[in-house]
Scaffold this motif. Structure first.
Motif, PDB file in Angstrom:
ATOM      1  N   ALA A  83      -6.017 -27.472 -10.357  1.00 14.21           N
ATOM      2  CA  ALA A  83      -4.828 -26.814  -9.809  1.00 14.21           C
ATOM      3  C   ALA A  83      -4.433 -25.613 -10.662  1.00 14.21           C
ATOM      4  N   MET A  84      -4.470 -25.764 -11.984  1.00 10.49           N
ATOM      5  CA  MET A  84      -4.103 -24.652 -12.862  1.00 10.49           C
ATOM      6  C   MET A  84      -5.085 -23.489 -12.735  1.00 10.49           C
ATOM      7  N   GLY A  85      -6.373 -23.787 -12.678  1.00 10.59           N
ATOM      8  CA  GLY A  85      -7.346 -22.715 -12.520  1.00 10.59           C
ATOM      9  C   GLY A  85      -7.342 -22.107 -11.130  1.00 10.59           C
ATOM     10  N   PHE A  86      -7.043 -22.939 -10.118  1.00  8.30           N
ATOM     11  CA  PHE A  86      -7.067 -22.460  -8.736  1.00  8.30           C
ATOM     12  C   PHE A  86      -5.948 -21.466  -8.467  1.00  8.30           C
ATOM     13  N   ILE A  87      -4.799 -21.655  -9.123  1.00  8.57           N
ATOM     14  CA  ILE A  87      -3.698 -20.703  -8.949  1.00  8.57           C
ATOM     15  C   ILE A  87      -4.115 -19.315  -9.420  1.00  8.57           C
ATOM     16  N   LEU A  88      -4.770 -19.249 -10.568  1.00 10.04           N
ATOM     17  CA  LEU A  88      -5.254 -17.951 -11.046  1.00 10.04           C
ATOM     18  C   LEU A  88      -6.325 -17.387 -10.122  1.00 10.04           C
ATOM     19  N   GLN A  89      -7.154 -18.249  -9.566  1.00 10.44           N
ATOM     20  CA  GLN A  89      -8.191 -17.784  -8.645  1.00 10.44           C
ATOM     21  C   GLN A  89      -7.580 -17.202  -7.375  1.00 10.44           C
ATOM     22  N   ILE A  90      -6.454 -17.774  -6.933  1.00  5.45           N
ATOM     23  CA  ILE A  90      -5.757 -17.227  -5.767  1.00  5.45           C
ATOM     24  C   ILE A  90      -5.277 -15.810  -6.051  1.00  5.45           C
ATOM     25  N   ALA A  91      -4.679 -15.624  -7.234  1.00  4.06           N
ATOM     26  CA  ALA A  91      -4.181 -14.290  -7.582  1.00  4.06           C
ATOM     27  C   ALA A  91      -5.314 -13.280  -7.690  1.00  4.06           C
ATOM     28  N   PHE A  92      -6.468 -13.708  -8.171  1.00  5.59           N
ATOM     29  CA  PHE A  92      -7.600 -12.796  -8.319  1.00  5.59           C
ATOM     30  C   PHE A  92      -8.254 -12.472  -6.981  1.00  5.59           C
ATOM     31  N   HIS A 143      -5.728 -15.259 -20.946  1.00  2.27           N
ATOM     32  CA  HIS A 143      -6.583 -16.394 -21.273  1.00  2.27           C
ATOM     33  C   HIS A 143      -5.933 -17.289 -22.322  1.00  2.27           C
ATOM     34  N   LEU A 144      -5.203 -16.682 -23.273  1.00  2.00           N
ATOM     35  CA  LEU A 144      -4.501 -17.485 -24.271  1.00  2.00           C
ATOM     36  C   LEU A 144      -3.323 -18.234 -23.647  1.00  2.00           C
ATOM     37  N   VAL A 145      -2.647 -17.593 -22.686  1.00  2.00           N
ATOM     38  CA  VAL A 145      -1.551 -18.274 -21.992  1.00  2.00           C
ATOM     39  C   VAL A 145      -2.083 -19.453 -21.194  1.00  2.00           C
ATOM     40  N   LEU A 146      -3.257 -19.297 -20.577  1.00  2.66           N
ATOM     41  CA  LEU A 146      -3.857 -20.405 -19.839  1.00  2.66           C
ATOM     42  C   LEU A 146      -4.180 -21.569 -20.767  1.00  2.66           C
ATOM     43  N   VAL A 147      -4.759 -21.277 -21.921  1.00  2.00           N
ATOM     44  CA  VAL A 147      -5.063 -22.340 -22.882  1.00  2.00           C
ATOM     45  C   VAL A 147      -3.777 -23.009 -23.354  1.00  2.00           C
ATOM     46  N   ASP A 148      -2.736 -22.211 -23.588  1.00  2.00           N
ATOM     47  CA  ASP A 148      -1.456 -22.778 -24.013  1.00  2.00           C
ATOM     48  C   ASP A 148      -0.868 -23.681 -22.934  1.00  2.00           C
ATOM     49  N   MET A 149      -0.975 -23.286 -21.674  1.00  2.00           N
ATOM     50  CA  MET A 149      -0.459 -24.117 -20.591  1.00  2.00           C
ATOM     51  C   MET A 149      -1.259 -25.414 -20.453  1.00  2.00           C
ATOM     52  N   GLU A 246       2.793 -12.873 -12.173  1.00  2.00           N
ATOM     53  CA  GLU A 246       3.133 -13.852 -11.148  1.00  2.00           C
ATOM     54  C   GLU A 246       2.206 -15.065 -11.199  1.00  2.00           C
ATOM     55  N   SER A 247       0.921 -14.835 -11.422  1.00  2.00           N
ATOM     56  CA  SER A 247      -0.019 -15.955 -11.472  1.00  2.00           C
ATOM     57  C   SER A 247       0.234 -16.839 -12.685  1.00  2.00           C
ATOM     58  N   LEU A 248       0.472 -16.227 -13.837  1.00  2.00           N
ATOM     59  CA  LEU A 248       0.770 -17.020 -15.032  1.00  2.00           C
ATOM     60  C   LEU A 248       2.108 -17.741 -14.893  1.00  2.00           C
ATOM     61  N   ALA A 250       3.273 -18.822 -12.054  1.00  2.00           N
ATOM     62  CA  ALA A 250       3.020 -19.950 -11.143  1.00  2.00           C
ATOM     63  C   ALA A 250       2.352 -21.103 -11.879  1.00  2.00           C
ATOM     64  N   VAL A 251       1.447 -20.797 -12.804  1.00  2.00           N
ATOM     65  CA  VAL A 251       0.841 -21.860 -13.617  1.00  2.00           C
ATOM     66  C   VAL A 251       1.898 -22.554 -14.474  1.00  2.00           C
ATOM     67  N   GLN A 252       2.796 -21.777 -15.058  1.00  2.00           N
ATOM     68  CA  GLN A 252       3.854 -22.364 -15.880  1.00  2.00           C
ATOM     69  C   GLN A 252       4.779 -23.244 -15.028  1.00  2.00           C
ATOM     70  N   THR A 253       5.079 -22.794 -13.811  1.00  2.00           N
ATOM     71  CA  THR A 253       5.905 -23.598 -12.922  1.00  2.00           C
ATOM     72  C   THR A 253       5.207 -24.893 -12.531  1.00  2.00           C
ATOM     73  N   LEU A 254       3.910 -24.814 -12.316  1.00  4.20           N
ATOM     74  CA  LEU A 254       3.154 -26.018 -11.981  1.00  4.20           C
ATOM     75  C   LEU A 254       3.178 -27.028 -13.122  1.00  4.20           C
ATOM     76  N   VAL A 255       3.056 -26.535 -14.351  1.00  4.66           N
ATOM     77  CA  VAL A 255       2.966 -27.436 -15.503  1.00  4.66           C
ATOM     78  C   VAL A 255       4.348 -27.939 -15.918  1.00  4.66           C
ATOM     79  N   LEU A 256       5.270 -27.010 -16.111  1.00  7.27           N
ATOM     80  CA  LEU A 256       6.565 -27.371 -16.666  1.00  7.27           C
ATOM     81  C   LEU A 256       7.618 -27.657 -15.620  1.00  7.27           C
TER      82      LEU A 256
END
Length: 257
Positions: A83-92, A143-149, A246-248, A250-256
């Motif tokens: 789910a976290m990777g797919f959100i970024l894939q949607i934005a790309f 990429h660092l924000v993704l690892v942090d999430m 926006e993509s990052l 959305a990942v933060q919203t998904l996690v937190l």
């Protein structure tokens, strides 16, 4: 530990269990999931981040490997990572949508080649936009924000309670509409100029029926499209930064939440 009279080191089993979520996120993420990235590098990164997760969180893996509860836990971990990777894939996917709109209006929609990111054929203009978005993503430490999430997700969604709720899955589905909106807004400056050019060419063809529309319209569309891309690209680059934010987010919203 394994069942059937077999055993495994608890630390190794915990590391393998943690790597499921991390590896799933890397497989689905745009940069880490590229076919040009060797599998050994991806596994090594997953293992290194897994060691960091075990050092900062108390992870209790399932007691037995060959059990139904263990398989369900692994499926839940993989779901969160995907789910976290797919959100970024949607934005790309937004630059590819923009390239289809612009390339079709310019008359270069047939120009395509193999995309090194996913190994599939894609429009040449879309590859240019995707490379620029990837460079902006890396320059903004995406990429660092993704690892942090991913690391923070073990505190917000601990193993054993990692099934995503209906509201979070609904948010992922609605974020898919953002790719079409972002692609349309990204192509709007150049697309509007090309639309105006097509209107002018259409009026010319009605005023002078003997005029060959293809011999005039196609070179004019190509020339105007190239000039418009050169002029509008700074604004398109600024909006690509918005797409990354926006993509990052959305990942933060998904996690937190």
């Amino acid at each position: 530990m394994l069942g059937f009279g077999l055993s495994i080191e608890p630390q190794l089993w915990a590391l393998l269990f943690v790597m499921v979520r991390i590896g799933a996120a890397f497989v689905a993420a745009p940069v880490f999931g590229s076919v040009s990235l060797p599998l050994l590098v991806r596994v090594s990164l997953s293992g290194a981040i897994g060691v960091l997760v075990l050092a900062t969180n108390s992870i209790a893996p399932p007691p037995s490997v060959f059990a139904v509860a263990t398989f369900l836990s692994i499926a839940a971990e993989a779901l969160v990572g995907f789910a976290m990777g797919f959100i970024l894939q949607i934005a790309f996917a937004a630059p590819l949508i923009a390239s289809e709109l612009i390339g079709g209006a310019m008359g270069i929609g047939f120009a395509s080649s193999i995309d090194p990111q996913n190994g599939r054929s894609s429009p040449a203009l879309g590859q240019f936009f995707s490379i620029m978005l990837t460079l902006l993503f890396l320059s903004m430490d995406g990429h660092l924000v993704l690892v942090d999430m991913v690391v923070k997700s073990y505190a917000a969604l601990p193993p054993g309670q990692a099934w995503l709720g209906v509201d979070r899955l609904k948010a992922i589905a609605f974020f898919g509409g953002y790719a079409f909106l972002a692609g349309l807004l990204l192509a709007l400056p150049v697309g509007f100029l090309l639309l105006c050019l097509n209107l002018v060419v259409g009026m010319m063809s009605r005023a002078a029926p003997a005029l060959n529309l293809f011999s005039v319209g196609l070179p004019a569309s190509l020339a105007v499209g190239v000039v418009a891309l050169a002029i509008a690209f700074p604004a398109m680059g600024d909006y690509m930064q918005v797409i990354v934010h926006e993509s990052l987010g959305a990942v933060q919203t998904l996690v937190l939440g």
